[in-house]
Design a protein around this motif. Structure first.
Motif, short mmCIF file in Angstrom:
data_model
loop_
_atom_site.label_atom_id
_atom_site.label_comp_id
_atom_site.label_asym_id
_atom_site.label_seq_id
_atom_site.Cartn_x
_atom_site.Cartn_y
_atom_site.Cartn_z
N SER A 69 0.55 -1.01 0.47
CA SER A 69 0.25 0.18 -0.07
C SER A 69 0.82 1.65 -0.13
N GLY A 70 0.53 1.96 -1.00
CA GLY A 70 1.56 3.34 -0.87
C GLY A 70 3.18 3.59 -1.84
N LYS A 71 2.68 2.02 -2.58
CA LYS A 71 3.96 2.28 -3.05
C LYS A 71 4.09 2.02 -4.56
N SER A 72 4.82 2.07 -5.04
CA SER A 72 5.09 2.17 -7.05
C SER A 72 4.95 0.96 -7.28
N PRO A 73 3.78 0.28 -7.90
CA PRO A 73 3.87 -1.35 -8.35
C PRO A 73 4.93 -1.13 -9.76
N VAL A 74 6.10 -0.53 -10.23
CA VAL A 74 7.16 -0.16 -10.94
C VAL A 74 8.05 -0.68 -9.98
N GLY A 75 8.54 -0.09 -9.07
CA GLY A 75 9.29 -0.07 -7.58
C GLY A 75 9.21 -1.25 -7.28
N LEU A 76 8.11 -2.39 -6.96
CA LEU A 76 8.12 -3.35 -5.98
C LEU A 76 8.21 -4.49 -7.10
N GLN A 124 21.75 -4.09 -9.96
CA GLN A 124 20.40 -3.34 -9.59
C GLN A 124 20.81 -2.06 -11.34
N SER A 125 21.88 -1.55 -11.70
CA SER A 125 21.90 -1.10 -12.63
C SER A 125 20.56 -1.07 -14.02
N GLU A 126 20.77 -2.55 -14.08
CA GLU A 126 20.24 -3.15 -15.51
C GLU A 126 18.73 -2.94 -15.16
N VAL A 127 17.87 -3.33 -13.14
CA VAL A 127 16.27 -3.78 -13.62
C VAL A 127 16.42 -2.26 -13.38
N GLU A 162 18.28 3.34 -8.96
CA GLU A 162 18.55 2.10 -8.53
C GLU A 162 18.35 2.16 -6.45
N VAL A 163 18.83 3.57 -6.42
CA VAL A 163 17.84 4.07 -4.22
C VAL A 163 16.35 2.81 -3.68
N THR A 164 15.23 3.44 -5.40
CA THR A 164 14.25 2.44 -5.07
C THR A 164 14.34 1.07 -4.98
N ARG A 188 17.22 -0.66 -4.55
CA ARG A 188 17.53 -0.96 -2.77
C ARG A 188 16.62 -1.03 -2.06
N ASN A 189 15.59 0.04 -1.30
CA ASN A 189 14.36 -0.20 0.02
C ASN A 189 13.48 -1.34 -0.35
N ARG A 190 12.78 -1.72 -1.43
CA ARG A 190 12.13 -1.94 -1.97
C ARG A 190 12.42 -3.32 -1.50
N TYR A 191 13.18 -4.07 -1.65
CA TYR A 191 13.86 -5.48 -2.36
C TYR A 191 14.16 -5.69 -0.87
N LYS A 192 14.49 -5.26 0.44
CA LYS A 192 14.99 -5.73 1.35
C LYS A 192 13.89 -5.44 2.34
N GLU A 193 12.53 -4.71 2.01
CA GLU A 193 11.45 -4.78 2.83
C GLU A 193 10.68 -6.24 1.84
N ILE A 194 10.62 -6.85 0.31
CA ILE A 194 9.68 -7.76 0.30
C ILE A 194 11.02 -8.82 0.73
N LEU A 195 12.14 -8.92 1.15
CA LEU A 195 12.69 -10.17 1.75
C LEU A 195 12.43 -9.80 3.13
N GLU A 196 12.17 -9.29 3.51
CA GLU A 196 12.05 -9.74 5.32
C GLU A 196 10.83 -10.01 5.52
N ALA A 197 9.56 -9.94 4.16
CA ALA A 197 8.27 -9.97 4.72
C ALA A 197 8.32 -11.39 3.50
N ASP A 198 9.09 -11.76 2.72
CA ASP A 198 9.19 -13.03 2.85
C ASP A 198 9.75 -14.55 3.88
#
Length: 326
Positions: free
Chosen positions: A271-278, A296-299, A307-309, A311-321
């Motif tokens: 919720s409240g986050k960019s779907p592209v970044g997620l 990260q530069s390729e993605v 790339e900052v987006t 880094r921030n989002r993938y940490k949150e996703i791994l924590e939720a997983d």
């Protein structure tokens, strides 16, 4: 015996006699009158002949097919007189006459200089009659803009048709005064892509559009609100296949990315986050988990985000997983 009974018996006998005559007539038509053999139709010569003795029972039958012959599919399409189906992608829905640009006659011969000048004048006047008022000229320009942007973004034909319908509604509801044709056309295409489940990010739309991002978002909100369009929030999973294909990743990474997004949704962090970044962060995290490393530069280049987006989002996703689900 009463009169009613006699009348019913007479009608039944008449009907049975008629049915018997029809059966006899049909049997006589389908069998040869000489030998009783089976009759076949020779469409090439227009004759009905007996299969056994060769007797010509009927000749000069009517051929309901075309008068021309075609030996392959391409030749059949070229000779067909059926026009193209109506489409909302053209301002007149494809119902008007269109004079071709080839300066050749029906036999393929080149026209003389005088005939070419005449055909050019006819094309000019035909174009003027096709767009007789400002509304049709407006529609023609906008639909051409939608087609150009959809081709650049690789959107399917259904999205272009939907965008054309949305723009026609905006034009009929008088939503264009005070706004540019390009802005409303871009907003219609963005809304149609999201409705069809093949969304494109605002940055991707802005790259191919002739309006800036601020005008696009403002016009998009106005069009959606005025036309009461039902558009769901963009799902991050809808971006995953395209990003994975551009990065040349396997199906395993795509499947793992969807699992990560699903777990993040259950954890309530979408919720409240960019779907592209997620989606980009899920692709990056899944590639690490599947030992198909991408940088990260390729993605970020494929997803058109920083790339900052990622880094921030993938940490949150791994924590939720990693967190246990209740």
């Amino acid at each position: 015996m009463s009169d009613t009974t006699i009348r019913e018996y007479t009608e039944e006998s008449r009907e049975s006699t008629t049915e018997r005559e029809d059966e006899e007539e049909q049997e006589s038509v389908s069998t040869c009158p000489e030998c009783g053999g089976r009759l076949i139709n020779d469409s090439e010569h227009g004759e009905t002949i007996c299969e056994e003795c060769g007797l010509v029972v009927e000749e000069d039958s009517i051929d309901h097919g075309p008068e021309w012959r075609a030996f392959d599919a391409q030749e059949k399409d070229e000779k067909s007189r059926v026009g193209a189906p109506t489409t909302t992608m053209m301002h007149d829905k494809g119902l008007s006459t269109n004079i071709g640009w080839q300066n050749k006659d029906a036999y393929g011969n080149s026209l003389s200089s005088r005939q070419r000048q005449k055909m050019q004048r006819l094309r000019t006047w035909n174009e003027r009659f096709r767009t007789r008022d400002s509304k049709e000229r407006n529609l023609k320009q906008a639909l051409g803009e939608i087609d150009r942007m959809a081709s650049a973004l690789g959107l399917p034909e259904t999205v272009r048709e939907t965008a054309s319908v949305i723009y026609r509604r905006a034009l009929s509801d008088n939503l264009l005064p005070g706004r540019s044709i390009e802005g409303v056309a871009t907003a219609a295409l963005y809304a149609a892509a999201r409705q069809a489940g093949t969304p494109r990010s605002l940055d991707e739309i802005t790259l191919v559009s002739r309006v800036d991002k601020m005008e696009l978002t403002r016009t998009y909100r106005y069009v959606v609100r005025q036309l009461n369009l039902e558009i769901k929030p963009a799902d991050p999973e809808s971006y995953v296949p395209r990003f994975a294909s551009d990065l040349d990743l396997t199906e395993e990474v795509t499947r793992r990315s969807r699992d990560l997004i699903s777990n993040a949704r259950e954890a309530g962090i979408l919720s409240g986050k960019s779907p592209v970044g997620l989606a980009a962060a899920a692709i990056y995290a899944a590639s690490l988990l599947c030992n198909q490393k991408v940088t990260q530069s390729e993605v970020s280049e494929v997803a058109n985000i920083s790339e900052v987006t990622i880094r921030n989002r993938y940490k949150e996703i791994l924590e939720a997983d990693a967190s246990p689900t209740v």
